[in-house]
Design an enzyme around this catalytic site. Sequence first.
Site, PDB file in Angstrom:
ATOM      1  N   ARG A   3       0.817  -1.219   0.000  1.00 23.29           N
ATOM      2  CA  ARG A   3       0.000   0.000   0.000  1.00 23.29           C
ATOM      3  C   ARG A   3       0.851   1.270   0.000  1.00 23.29           C
ATOM      4  O   ARG A   3       0.462   2.290   0.556  1.00 23.29           O
ATOM      5  CB  ARG A   3      -0.961   0.041   1.202  1.00 23.29           C
TER       6      ARG A   3
ATOM      7  N   ARG B 136      -3.401   6.401   1.212  1.00 24.15           N
ATOM      8  CA  ARG B 136      -3.996   7.578   1.850  1.00 24.15           C
ATOM      9  C   ARG B 136      -3.087   8.301   2.830  1.00 24.15           C
ATOM     10  O   ARG B 136      -3.391   9.416   3.244  1.00 24.15           O
ATOM     11  CB  ARG B 136      -5.288   7.165   2.565  1.00 24.15           C
TER      12      ARG B 136
ATOM     13  N   ARG C 151      -7.043  11.264  -5.553  1.00 25.21           N
ATOM     14  CA  ARG C 151      -8.310  10.558  -5.400  1.00 25.21           C
ATOM     15  C   ARG C 151      -9.485  11.535  -5.442  1.00 25.21           C
ATOM     16  O   ARG C 151     -10.515  11.243  -6.054  1.00 25.21           O
ATOM     17  CB  ARG C 151      -8.329   9.762  -4.100  1.00 25.21           C
TER      18      ARG C 151
ATOM     19  N   ASP D  27      -7.134  -2.697  -7.169  1.00 24.49           N
ATOM     20  CA  ASP D  27      -7.842  -3.275  -6.029  1.00 24.49           C
ATOM     21  C   ASP D  27      -7.875  -4.793  -6.181  1.00 24.49           C
ATOM     22  O   ASP D  27      -7.913  -5.303  -7.311  1.00 24.49           O
ATOM     23  CB  ASP D  27      -9.270  -2.727  -5.940  1.00 24.49           C
TER      24      ASP D  27
ATOM     25  N   TYR E 136     -15.226 -12.157   0.102  1.00 25.97           N
ATOM     26  CA  TYR E 136     -16.009 -10.959  -0.216  1.00 25.97           C
ATOM     27  C   TYR E 136     -17.232 -11.305  -1.068  1.00 25.97           C
ATOM     28  O   TYR E 136     -18.309 -10.731  -0.900  1.00 25.97           O
ATOM     29  CB  TYR E 136     -15.140  -9.942  -0.953  1.00 25.97           C
TER      30      TYR E 136
END
Length: 372
Positions: A48, A52, A61, A98, A175
């Site tokens: 990552r 963020r 973003r 992703d 998921y």
Amino acid sequence: MIFACCVQRDAWSVSKGTHMTFAPLQNDRILRALNREPVDQTPVWMMRQAGRYLPEYRASREHAGSFMDLCRNADLACEVTLQPLERYPLDAAILFSDILTIPDAMGLGLYFETGEGPKFRKVVRTEEDVAALPIPDAESDLGYVMKAVSTIRGALNGRIPLIGFSGSPWTLATYMVEGGSSKDFRHLKAMVYSQPELAHALLDKLAQSVTSYLNAQIRHGAQVVQIFDTWGGALSAEAYQQFSLKYMKKIVGGLIRDHEGRKVPVILFTKNGGLWLESMAESGCDALGLDWTINIGEARRRVGNKVALQGNMDPAVLYASPDAIRAEVKRILTDFGDHPGHIFNLGHGITPQVDPANAGVFIDAVQEFSRK
């Protein structure tokens, strides 16, 4: 150092089909470490690393409009992939995308709710649901990912290798069956124990899809691939072998292992998978990613010379003082010892609240303490 995502044609060229020619690689440190060859210093990157915690990522973003809009725009995906490279002397870039792109391409309707993580509009729980799932065409259904891969690889212009990735079949299935994130995976685990043949049918279809997806990434420029088995560690020892590792082995066996005149290394990362390192090392992969719950020296002794090891600092250490970060880096390097085959990384992804300066302390410490 400034990278341009709208690259010139002399940086890379595309010929017929997906045959591409890119600039020669200047820094192959991570490829040599993955092959357990000697290196001048331990290579380092962060899971990552485009994320963020970086203010420039948050600006990109916001400009994109949403997370998936960012993923689907090749130039913006390239921009955020390269942002950490402008701050830190990293030894690899990792594709910005992703892990849930495959089930989204299967028609499940991926979306994100603020503060709640990814969700799917459709769930997969019956024989009919599994039978109806298509195996996506990686070139057409996931073409935006392939465009991002080739755009990023061209923009790197040979500076460092590009890592492609996918979620593991088990992690993708959690998921798809639960409909989003879960703490107990009760629907999928119920399927595993009461309808194992249905779980295997789903996982087999996902293994085929992941193999095709990763091979397409390799053809478009990925020089290393990693399989993220984020939730494999939630399984029992027996179930892990049958419902997670079995399908990762199948993927590894179907991957393009040589491309552009080089070996394409494969990294398997099962979070909380420290109990099963020996069987993971027999999968045919080149390296195992480790989380922070196992001592890396002990892990090296257990797997011997079979595979390289990647990791494994607790990401929370990055909230500590610079001195504490440096001390933990030094401890991990000491525990691994003077052996080939170490790629330094965090034991999971860097978290959003980390001060970017502390990430810099971490990377600089790895290079300082490991330099030969």
